[in-house]
Structure formats: C-alpha cells, structure tokens
Design an enzyme around this catalytic site. Structure first.
Site, short mmCIF file in Angstrom:
data_model
loop_
_atom_site.label_atom_id
_atom_site.label_comp_id
_atom_site.label_asym_id
_atom_site.label_seq_id
_atom_site.Cartn_x
_atom_site.Cartn_y
_atom_site.Cartn_z
N SER A 1 0.82 -1.21 0.00
CA SER A 1 0.00 0.00 0.00
C SER A 1 0.85 1.26 0.00
O SER A 1 0.33 2.37 0.03
CB SER A 1 -0.93 0.01 1.22
N ASN B 1 -2.08 -2.50 13.47
CA ASN B 1 -3.53 -2.30 13.43
C ASN B 1 -3.96 -1.01 14.13
O ASN B 1 -4.78 -0.24 13.60
CB ASN B 1 -4.25 -3.50 14.07
N THR C 1 -39.94 25.58 -10.11
CA THR C 1 -40.18 24.20 -9.67
C THR C 1 -40.37 23.41 -10.97
O THR C 1 -40.85 23.98 -11.96
CB THR C 1 -41.44 24.05 -8.79
N HIS C 2 -39.98 22.17 -10.96
CA HIS C 2 -40.03 21.34 -12.19
C HIS C 2 -39.28 22.01 -13.33
O HIS C 2 -39.60 21.79 -14.51
CB HIS C 2 -41.47 21.07 -12.65
N SER D 1 -14.09 27.24 -27.43
CA SER D 1 -14.11 26.02 -28.23
C SER D 1 -13.02 26.13 -29.29
O SER D 1 -12.77 27.21 -29.82
CB SER D 1 -15.48 25.87 -28.88
N LYS E 1 -18.30 30.20 -28.81
CA LYS E 1 -18.64 29.49 -27.57
C LYS E 1 -17.75 29.83 -26.40
O LYS E 1 -16.57 30.11 -26.53
CB LYS E 1 -18.59 27.97 -27.83
N ASN F 1 -17.40 27.84 -22.83
CA ASN F 1 -17.92 26.65 -22.15
C ASN F 1 -17.66 26.70 -20.64
O ASN F 1 -16.58 27.08 -20.21
CB ASN F 1 -17.27 25.39 -22.72
N GLU G 1 -18.89 22.20 -15.12
CA GLU G 1 -19.17 20.83 -15.58
C GLU G 1 -18.30 19.82 -14.83
O GLU G 1 -18.73 18.72 -14.50
CB GLU G 1 -18.94 20.72 -17.08
N TYR H 1 -9.70 -6.33 12.70
CA TYR H 1 -9.03 -5.87 11.49
C TYR H 1 -9.00 -6.96 10.43
O TYR H 1 -8.90 -8.15 10.73
CB TYR H 1 -7.59 -5.43 11.83
N GLN I 1 -7.41 -2.01 4.27
CA GLN I 1 -6.38 -1.22 3.61
C GLN I 1 -6.98 -0.44 2.43
O GLN I 1 -6.42 0.55 1.97
CB GLN I 1 -5.27 -2.17 3.12
N LYS J 1 -8.07 3.77 2.27
CA LYS J 1 -7.28 4.99 2.09
C LYS J 1 -7.48 5.70 0.77
O LYS J 1 -7.64 6.92 0.73
CB LYS J 1 -5.80 4.68 2.30
N1 ARG Z 1 -1.12 -1.32 5.43
C1 ARG Z 1 -2.05 -1.81 6.39
C2 ARG Z 1 -3.40 -1.08 6.24
O1 ARG Z 1 -3.41 -0.12 5.59
C3 ARG Z 1 -1.54 -1.59 7.76
C4 ARG Z 1 -2.10 -2.50 8.78
C5 ARG Z 1 -1.54 -3.85 8.58
N2 ARG Z 1 -1.94 -4.73 9.65
C6 ARG Z 1 -1.81 -6.05 9.54
N3 ARG Z 1 -2.19 -6.75 10.56
N4 ARG Z 1 -1.39 -6.60 8.44
O2 ARG Z 1 -4.42 -1.52 6.71
#
Ligand code: ARG
Length: 466
Positions: free
Chosen positions: A29, A116, A161-162, A283, A289, A291, A296, A323, A328, A331
């Site tokens: 990760s 964790n 409205t509408h 454009s 134009k 835009n 958008e 966990y 993971q 993120k």
């Molecule tokens: N990279 C892991 C995550 O984002 C970190 C936690 C890993 N924990 C484990 N028990 N493998 O969740």
C-alpha cells in the site's frame, strides 16, 4: 512443458516472477499510504514518549527514536527517502529506515503496539486534519455566496419548480439557499470531528496489551479528546472515514446542484450570468462558444466522491471484528475524495466570486410565464374573500385569457379581468407587478428583499464566529 510453467502462464500475466510478485503487488500500500508519513511519525513519537515515561523503554532509546524519526520526516519532505514496495506500507518503510539510522533501539518502538492501531490512528489524524480544511473551505464558499447575496438581495429572477418558472424570487434569496445548504455541511463536518476525536492508539493488535501503557497520555499528545474505550472497536472502526465520505458526498452533491444551475444560467438561452474567462474555456472550432468547463467538472467529479462513499461502505459491510486486510482499501477512497472535494470547493468559490450577474435578463425572465399568477389568486382571497380553490380557478381563467391574447398576466386590462370576476378592481395591478410580488413575500424565510437582508445580516454574524 513442466506443470509449473503451465500454471504460471495461466495466472502469472505481467507478474513475471510468479506468486511472490503477485502477492507483493496486491499486498503493498506504500504507493498511496505514503501520504500518511507525517501522521505516522507523529504517532510514533507520541508512542515512544509514553513508552519512556511509563518506564517501558529507556529515555536514552526514546531520544534516539525521536531523533531518528525527525530525521526521517525531513528526508521524506526533501524527497530523498526511497520507499520500497517490498516493505509493504508506510509503517514498515519508516521503521526500516529507523533501524538503518539508529540500529537496535529502533526495534523497541513497536513495543505495545501493532500496525492495526498504528494505521487506525494515522488515518484518523489525517481525516481529522482534512475535516478542518473542509470547514475552512466551506466558510470561504459561504462568504463568497453571502457577498453575491448582499449585492443582489433585490435582484429579481424567476424561481423554478419542475424547472418551470413558478414565482419570482430574488437572486440574493437563491444564493442564500446555498448558504443554508453549505452551512449544514459545515455542521456535519464539525459533528464528524467531535465523534472521531478519540484515539485508537494503544489497542495494540486487538485485545490491548500487558505493558503498563498510558493511552490517555498518547491521546492527549496527539490532540484527541480521549482514548477509545474498546480495543476491538479501536482497530476495527472506520466510521470516521465513512462519516467523512458521507459528508463529502452530500457536500459534493450540493456543489453539483449549484454547478448545474451555473451551467444552465450561463447558456445564451438563459443569459442570467457570465462566467469569468478564468473559469471557462473557448471552443477550438466554434469561436462563439464559452464553455462552463469548471462547473461541468464540479458536476462530473461528484460521481467520484459519491462512488468513494459507496466503495468504502461496501468494503466495511463484510468485515467481521476486528481488522482485516480489506480495510487497507479505505485509504484511496478517503484521499481521492478529499483531494477532489478540496478542488471542487476552490473552483466553485472562484466561480461564484467572479461571475457577472445579468440582472436585466433575470428580471425579464421573471416577468414572463405569468409568474405572478399566485399573487393574483392571493389577492382574490385577501380582498374579495374567495376560498383559495375558487381563486385558483379564477386565476386559471385569467391566465388562459392572457395566453389567448398573447400577453403576460399583468398586461391584461381591468375590463379583461372584470370579465372573469366583476369584483376585481385596479388595485390588482399592484400585486401583478413582479417587483411588488417580491416585496410582499415577507413571511419568515420568504424572498422579500427585507427578509433576505435580515438573513444575510444574521449569517454574517454567525460566520464571523464560526
Ligand atoms: N497497510 C495496512 C493497512 O493499511 C496496515 C495494517 C496492517 N496490519 C496487519 N495486521 N497486516 O491496513
């Protein structure tokens, strides 16, 4: 042909060296969680200080650890630390570098901690910081809207409205509706901060630890109100990320509605506003134009933000306590939603502040489509004592007559109106004029400029304190 070769061809693909490469690619990760480096180092320093104060590690080791971590922070900020996919994530990359720098003392940092609780505290810190950024951006956007509302508290436009012209309103009133919407986002982000203000650090892997740690101390040191009360919940909870994404999705949806209106208003057919050149493009083939690309894109990017909410909800719905590596996947959703929302808000604030309002076009549109028909009906109720349903019927006949004659309602003559109801007097014209219709809507929260100005004043005060 060996069995090994056959199976490798079946599942190896671009992962030339087989299962190890596939595992590394699916497991790592670091490509995205490197964003957490500052939070990770902050969390580790707080943890090491607590370990030293409780006598779990020596003060000398703690000093080495803190010094090493601060060096790593500088290296990362200078871009001189090479991250390794082999080391999986930000936590192990930092720890490995710490071992390079300070030797065996580095191994003491992870006492009474697990990745964790480490990752849970890192991400919480990151999301909390981002929530404060969002709150500031929302205040900036609300201020821009308030300024436009103040300028245009009495600028008449059709209310819809509408998507059909319904009753005249003021542009200031319309801007203030968005101030209300974004103020709810602001209150949502603050509520979320309140709830996420608890530290998971010290839950260790899931069950707590036998070391005499002080979770209150690390919570305080990291700016949290208190530690989370249940170690299982501490490592398995991602509500803070979900709440952030839910807030982001609602806020993005508000931004998208405003973007949609800006797109409609800036068409030559409406011509209510003109976007500044900085927030529109020409454009390449049609020189006439202009835009509304920024609007958008605000509308389009809402899809991503909303998608991230559904994405993480879907990850979490299958998670038994505590966990699991699935988590993971939290993120990238959070990071992309945050980056996208920040950009959307900056673009919207710029568009609102810079756009030119064409009051004449708004006023012209407000007078078309018999927009004051409700005022006629209300007059019949108020002055002649008609039940509203009957007044509605009489007004319908007046509208039909105006359409026959191809004029707007207020251009009918008194004789025309009296042919429908003989009780009607010339006083009626005072309510049929758009400007009078606006002025009369003085009910609390109504569109009368006097009411709109009251709301603007009260919001300015509230925002100054917010
Ligand atoms: N990279 C892991 C995550 O984002 C970190 C936690 C890993 N924990 C484990 N028990 N493998 O969740």
């Amino acid at each position: 042909m060996s069995d090994k070769k056959t199976s490798n061809q079946m599942w190896g693909g671009r992962f030339a060296s087989g299962p190890a490469a596939i595992m590394e690619a699916i497991n790592a990760s670091i490509s995205f969680d490197r964003k957490l480096y500052a939070q990770d180092i902050r969390g580790s320093i707080a943890h090491s200080e607590m370990l030293a104060q409780t006598g779990i590690i020596s003060a000398a080791d703690q000093e080495k650890i803190a010094h090493g971590l601060n060096t790593i922070l500088k290296e990362i900020e200078a871009g001189s630390l090479e991250f390794s996919t082999k080391l999986e994530d930000i936590h192990m990359n930092v720890e490995a570098r710490l071992a390079d720098l300070i030797g065996p003392a580095a191994g003491r940092l992870h006492t009474a901690r697990s990745r964790n609780d480490q990752v849970a505290v890192d991400l919480r810190l990151w999301v909390k910081d981002e929530c404060f950024r969002v709150a500031e951006a929302l205040k900036g956007l609300m201020t821009a809207l308030l300024e436009r509302a103040e300028e245009h508290a009495a600028t008449v436009m059709p209310g819809f409205t509408h998507m059909q012209a319904a009753q005249p309103v003021t542009f200031g009133h319309h801007c203030m509706a968005y101030v209300e919407m974004f103020s709810r986002d602001l209150s949502r982000v603050r509520d979320a901060i309140e709830r996420m203000d608890e530290s998971p650090l010290g839950a260790a892997a899931l069950a707590g630890t036998s070391f005499p740690i002080d979770r209150h101390q690390t919570a305080r040191a990291l700016g949290f109100r208190e530690p989370m009360r249940n170690s299982l919940d501490s490592v398995s909870d991602r509500d803070f990320a979900l709440e952030f994404l839910a807030m982001a999705a609602i806020c993005a949806t508000h931004l998208s509605r405003l973007a949609e209106e800006i797109i409609i208003w800036s068409t030559p057919q409406f011509g209510f506003i003109r976007l500044s050149d900085s927030f529109s493009t020409g454009s390449s083939i049609m020189p006439q134009k202009k835009n509304p690309d920024a609007a958008e894109l605000v509308r389009g990017k809402t899809g991503r933000v909303n998608g991230h909410l559904v994405g993480l909800l879907t990850v979490m719905k299958g998670m038994p306590l505590t966990y699991g590596k699935d988590m993971q996947e939290d993120k990238e959703s959070v990071f992309d939603a945050a980056e996208t929302l920040d950009l959307m808000m900056a673009a919207m604030t710029g568009m609102v502040a810079d756009m030119t309002v064409n009051a004449a076009a708004m006023k012209k549109a407000a007078g078309s489509g018999h927009a004051t028909a409700t005022d006629l009906a209300d007059w019949l109720v108020r002055t002649l004592g008609l039940p509203f349903r009957e007044a509605h019927h009489v007004t319908g006949r007046a509208v039909a007559l105006a359409e026959d004659k191809k004029v707007s309602l207020e251009k009918l003559s008194l004789e025309d109106l009296q042919s429908i109801n003989p009780g009607i007097t010339s006083d009626i014209f005072s309510v049929l004029a758009v400007q009078n219709s606006i002025k009369s809507r003085t009910s609390f929260g109504g569109t009368a400029p006097s009411e709109v100005r009251k709301q603007i004043r009260s919001w300015k005060k509230r925002l100054a304190k917010a």
